[in-house]
Design a protein around this motif. Structure first.
Motif, PDB file in Angstrom:
ATOM      1  N   MET A 281       0.822  -1.203   0.000  1.00 37.60           N
ATOM      2  CA  MET A 281       0.000   0.000   0.000  1.00 37.60           C
ATOM      3  C   MET A 281       0.861   1.260   0.000  1.00 37.60           C
ATOM      4  O   MET A 281       0.545   2.241  -0.668  1.00 37.60           O
ATOM      5  CB  MET A 281      -0.940   0.005   1.210  1.00 37.60           C
ATOM      6  N   LEU A 282       1.956   1.231   0.745  1.00 33.52           N
ATOM      7  CA  LEU A 282       2.849   2.395   0.760  1.00 33.52           C
ATOM      8  C   LEU A 282       3.447   2.610  -0.623  1.00 33.52           C
ATOM      9  O   LEU A 282       3.566   3.736  -1.103  1.00 33.52           O
ATOM     10  CB  LEU A 282       3.974   2.190   1.784  1.00 33.52           C
ATOM     11  N   SER A 283       3.819   1.499  -1.248  1.00 38.67           N
ATOM     12  CA  SER A 283       4.370   1.589  -2.588  1.00 38.67           C
ATOM     13  C   SER A 283       3.333   2.172  -3.544  1.00 38.67           C
ATOM     14  O   SER A 283       3.646   3.022  -4.390  1.00 38.67           O
ATOM     15  CB  SER A 283       4.808   0.196  -3.037  1.00 38.67           C
ATOM     16  N   ALA A 284       2.075   1.731  -3.375  1.00 34.37           N
ATOM     17  CA  ALA A 284       0.991   2.239  -4.220  1.00 34.37           C
ATOM     18  C   ALA A 284       0.810   3.736  -4.005  1.00 34.37           C
ATOM     19  O   ALA A 284       0.646   4.502  -4.958  1.00 34.37           O
ATOM     20  CB  ALA A 284      -0.311   1.499  -3.910  1.00 34.37           C
ATOM     21  N   LEU A 285       0.878   4.143  -2.741  1.00 34.93           N
ATOM     22  CA  LEU A 285       0.744   5.570  -2.437  1.00 34.93           C
ATOM     23  C   LEU A 285       1.872   6.351  -3.114  1.00 34.93           C
ATOM     24  O   LEU A 285       1.635   7.372  -3.760  1.00 34.93           O
ATOM     25  CB  LEU A 285       0.782   5.779  -0.922  1.00 34.93           C
ATOM     26  N   GLY A 286       3.087   5.838  -2.990  1.00 35.82           N
ATOM     27  CA  GLY A 286       4.245   6.520  -3.577  1.00 35.82           C
ATOM     28  C   GLY A 286       4.104   6.670  -5.079  1.00 35.82           C
ATOM     29  O   GLY A 286       4.247   7.766  -5.625  1.00 35.82           O
ATOM     30  N   PHE A 287       3.779   5.556  -5.758  1.00 35.15           N
ATOM     31  CA  PHE A 287       3.701   5.661  -7.209  1.00 35.15           C
ATOM     32  C   PHE A 287       2.534   6.536  -7.642  1.00 35.15           C
ATOM     33  O   PHE A 287       2.651   7.292  -8.603  1.00 35.15           O
ATOM     34  CB  PHE A 287       3.594   4.283  -7.875  1.00 35.15           C
ATOM     35  N   THR A 288       1.407   6.439  -6.928  1.00 39.32           N
ATOM     36  CA  THR A 288       0.263   7.279  -7.303  1.00 39.32           C
ATOM     37  C   THR A 288       0.644   8.754  -7.224  1.00 39.32           C
ATOM     38  O   THR A 288       0.278   9.546  -8.096  1.00 39.32           O
ATOM     39  CB  THR A 288      -0.943   6.969  -6.403  1.00 39.32           C
TER      40      THR A 288
ATOM     41  N   LEU B  60      -3.061   3.199  -5.941  1.00 40.64           N
ATOM     42  CA  LEU B  60      -3.952   3.086  -4.784  1.00 40.64           C
ATOM     43  C   LEU B  60      -5.227   2.344  -5.149  1.00 40.64           C
ATOM     44  O   LEU B  60      -5.707   1.506  -4.405  1.00 40.64           O
ATOM     45  CB  LEU B  60      -4.295   4.481  -4.256  1.00 40.64           C
ATOM     46  N   THR B  61      -5.756   2.662  -6.340  1.00 37.03           N
ATOM     47  CA  THR B  61      -6.990   2.002  -6.761  1.00 37.03           C
ATOM     48  C   THR B  61      -6.792   0.505  -6.872  1.00 37.03           C
ATOM     49  O   THR B  61      -7.640  -0.283  -6.457  1.00 37.03           O
ATOM     50  CB  THR B  61      -7.444   2.580  -8.110  1.00 37.03           C
ATOM     51  N   GLN B  62      -5.645   0.116  -7.418  1.00 36.25           N
ATOM     52  CA  GLN B  62      -5.372  -1.313  -7.548  1.00 36.25           C
ATOM     53  C   GLN B  62      -5.306  -1.956  -6.162  1.00 36.25           C
ATOM     54  O   GLN B  62      -5.819  -3.062  -5.958  1.00 36.25           O
ATOM     55  CB  GLN B  62      -4.054  -1.507  -8.307  1.00 36.25           C
ATOM     56  N   SER B  63      -4.700  -1.270  -5.209  1.00 35.47           N
ATOM     57  CA  SER B  63      -4.629  -1.784  -3.850  1.00 35.47           C
ATOM     58  C   SER B  63      -6.017  -1.969  -3.254  1.00 35.47           C
ATOM     59  O   SER B  63      -6.318  -2.990  -2.640  1.00 35.47           O
ATOM     60  CB  SER B  63      -3.840  -0.827  -2.942  1.00 35.47           C
ATOM     61  N   ILE B  64      -6.873  -0.951  -3.450  1.00 34.71           N
ATOM     62  CA  ILE B  64      -8.228  -1.026  -2.894  1.00 34.71           C
ATOM     63  C   ILE B  64      -8.957  -2.224  -3.486  1.00 34.71           C
ATOM     64  O   ILE B  64      -9.573  -3.018  -2.776  1.00 34.71           O
ATOM     65  CB  ILE B  64      -8.994   0.284  -3.172  1.00 34.71           C
ATOM     66  N   ILE B  65      -8.846  -2.395  -4.808  1.00 37.21           N
ATOM     67  CA  ILE B  65      -9.565  -3.481  -5.462  1.00 37.21           C
ATOM     68  C   ILE B  65      -9.012  -4.835  -5.037  1.00 37.21           C
ATOM     69  O   ILE B  65      -9.752  -5.732  -4.644  1.00 37.21           O
ATOM     70  CB  ILE B  65      -9.490  -3.332  -6.998  1.00 37.21           C
TER      71      ILE B  65
END
Lengths: 316, 272
Positions: free
Chosen positions: A87-94, A269-274
């Motif tokens: 999730m942190l990685s997702a936040l960073g890339f987003t 982030l969206t991918q993480s949520i899904i």
């Protein structure tokens, strides 16, 4: 935006003879307008209000998405999402994606719009070509670019750099290169759209402004600085707002181009949520992430609007 | 001087547009090649006009089925969206203070909520209604777009003189009659613009079908292209051909509706 909240026009005072009293009319209109607005209220309640409340509720539980029971865990999910590496990685890339595309598209779209506002041979063709990528599905473009970035010598980009004697590069296999590649494709796909938006505002600037400025002896650069740019501020606001919110919500392009990889490098982030919320049965945790996401997007929209209002006040 | 500048712009911009168009040239030209030809020269022209890739792709995949699925979802959801949005806008215009404020607020909230935040509860809701993996489920989800329609339609409606509605009312027309025979014809231009804009969204949407559709026979076109990548991972020409087939209707749509797309972009962004 504010105009939608303005009260409706008062009905003109009419003088024709037998008609219901004012009160009766008001009452009837009230009922009728309820009937007409009922469908949109249903849409709001079913597709927005209830799910939003449920997301808040799930985010405070250990709900897994399918069991009937869920235990209240307070704000635990809100702390664990900050320890989850994916999730942190997702936040960073987003964030990287949002900042990267917003800056690059703005820097490219404004000059492009200025050029497209001039007369030259083939202008309509150029405009259509730049605009076309935003008409077709981003998901398909992501897949097509996946082939263009193919790591073998047979990929388009590798064969082009091969003409200059360079070795094939695995564009999407190295984290930083993959991130840059995703942003580049997004800029390729979005610049024309935003240029057309700027163009619409440019064309609304009366030519008298430029005539007056040149009579006053303003150079081309001064005309841009003191006529074009201030009048373009609303367009910049709109374009950036769309770029920032669109960037934060991004899903299709990284997902189809890289699948979120390598590792979690281009996960969004969206991918993480899904994936966490629906596929992996971590509805509580994913809901917490989605609530944080909602608050962040809301704050950014409010901040951006306040900032742009100040900018417009300064320029005008 | 002026002519020189115009020529200079053409000389710079036309090649630039050419570079931007390379991905489209690339997929188009490779539909006429075989796999070895692509490997040998990905950007070269094909050796001849061979359309066998097209016939094979149509044979291998239920493209017509996906096309009809997409069309069904698109037509029904956009008709409903426009109906709900225009009804709400008309209701707002004839309504009174408190109601209009309330609607204004809920629409603003709906505007701020990203789809991601409501996705998990919506998935559970649809699965409770046995609507996951159905086209009707997609239609229900796309109705969220009514709020956007409402925003654009009410902006346009405010430019129509209220006297038109008032005089019809005095002639004894009911509110529904006024809506059907006066409002709808008057707001046709904005309905077309919004409809075109929303059609692009529904047609191109990937996230909703990807999350909510599993069965191959319920796929939309975009989802079909996505799932075909796995199937065609080694057969590049087949993938390129499928992409061209799916993108072709959009090219036609783009040429026919370009004016509406651009005006939708402008009004949509101003309202949003």
């Amino acid at each position: 935006m504010g105009s939608t909240l303005a009260p409706p026009r008062p009905a003109p005072h009419l003088q024709s003879a037998p008609r219901p009293t004012r009160l009766q009319r008001l009452r009837r209109r009230g009922v009728e307008s309820y009937l007409f607005t009922l469908p949109v209220i249903v849409v709001f309640v079913v597709l927005f209000a209830i799910p939003l409340a449920q997301s808040f509720y799930y985010s405070l539980t250990d709900f897994n998405g399918y069991s009937t029971e869920a235990n209240f865990v307070g704000f635990e999910n809100y702390t664990t999402i900050w320890r989850d590496t994916s999730m942190l990685s997702a936040l960073g890339f987003t964030l990287v994606f949002t900042v990267g595309t917003t800056v690059a598209i703005t820097v490219l779209a404004i000059p492009l719009a200025l050029v497209l506002n001039r007369k030259f041979f083939g202008r309509n063709l150029v405009r259509s070509v730049f605009f076309f990528p935003s008409v077709v599905s981003v998901a398909i473009l992501g897949l097509v670019w996946g082939f263009i970035f193919a790591p073998l010598g047979t990929g388009v980009i590798n064969s082009i750099i091969g003409w200059f004697g360079a070795q094939p590069i695995a564009w999407l296999a190295e984290p930083d290169l993959a991130r840059i590649s995703v942003v580049v494709v997004a800029v390729w796909g979005g610049t024309g759209w935003h240029a057309v938006l700027y163009l619409a505002y440019l064309q609304a600037i009366p030519s008298e402004f430029y005539e007056a400025a040149s009579i006053d002896g303003a150079s081309r650069r001064q005309q841009f600085r003191y006529v074009t740019l201030p009048l373009l501020t609303p367009a910049i606001t709109v374009s950036q707002l769309l770029l920032i919110t669109g960037g934060l919500k991004v899903y299709d392009l990284p997902y189809t181009l890289t699948g979120g990889g390598p590792g979690f490098a281009t996960r969004t982030l969206t991918q993480s949520i899904i994936e966490n919320g629906i596929a992996q049965g971590e509805a509580g945790k994913a809901s917490a992430l989605s609530v944080v996401f909602f608050v962040a997007v809301g704050l950014i929209i409010v901040a951006q609007l306040a900032l742009s209002r100040r900018m417009e006040a300064r320029f005008s | 001087m002026k002519q020189l500048r115009s020529i200079l712009l053409s000389v710079v911009m036309l090649p630039l547009a050419g570079i931007v168009a390379i991905p489209f040239y690339y997929i188009l030209v490779n539909t006429l090649k075989t796999q070895p030809e692509i490997s040998a020269s990905p950007l070269g022209l094909p050796s001849g006009l061979d359309f066998s890739n097209y016939t094979e792709v149509f044979k291998a995949l239920p493209i017509w089925q996906s096309f009809l699925n997409t069309l069904y979802v698109g037509v029904v959801s956009i008709a409903l969206m426009l109906l709900i949005g225009s009804m709400a806008a008309y209701g707002m215009l004839i309504g009174q203070g408190r109601l209009t404020k309330f609607i204004g607020v809920i629409c603003l909230i709906a505007f701020l909520v990203p789809g991601q935040t409501t996705l998990i509860p919506l998935y559970r809701m649809l699965s409770g209604m046995y609507l996951v993996d159905t086209l009707e489920g997609l239609i229900v989800l796309y109705l969220a777009g009514s709020i956007f329609c409402y925003f654009l339609i009410i902006g346009y409606m405010r430019t129509i003189p209220m006297e038109l509605f008032e005089s019809a009312r005095i002639d004894g027309a009911s509110a529904f009659r006024i809506y059907r025979s006066i409002v709808l014809p008057l707001i046709r231009p904005i309905l077309v613009t919004v409809g075109v804009f929303q059609a692009m969204w529904v047609w191109n949407d990937f996230i909703t079908p990807n999350v909510f559709i599993n069965s191959p026979d319920k796929q939309t076109l975009v989802l079909q292209v996505y799932s075909a990548v796995g199937q065609f991972s080694t057969d590049w020409p087949a993938f390129m051909t499928l992409s061209v087939i799916v993108l072709a209707p959009l090219v036609v749509f783009f040429i026919v509706a370009q004016r509406h797309i651009v005006s939708g972009l402008v009004t949509g962004s101003v309202k949003g």
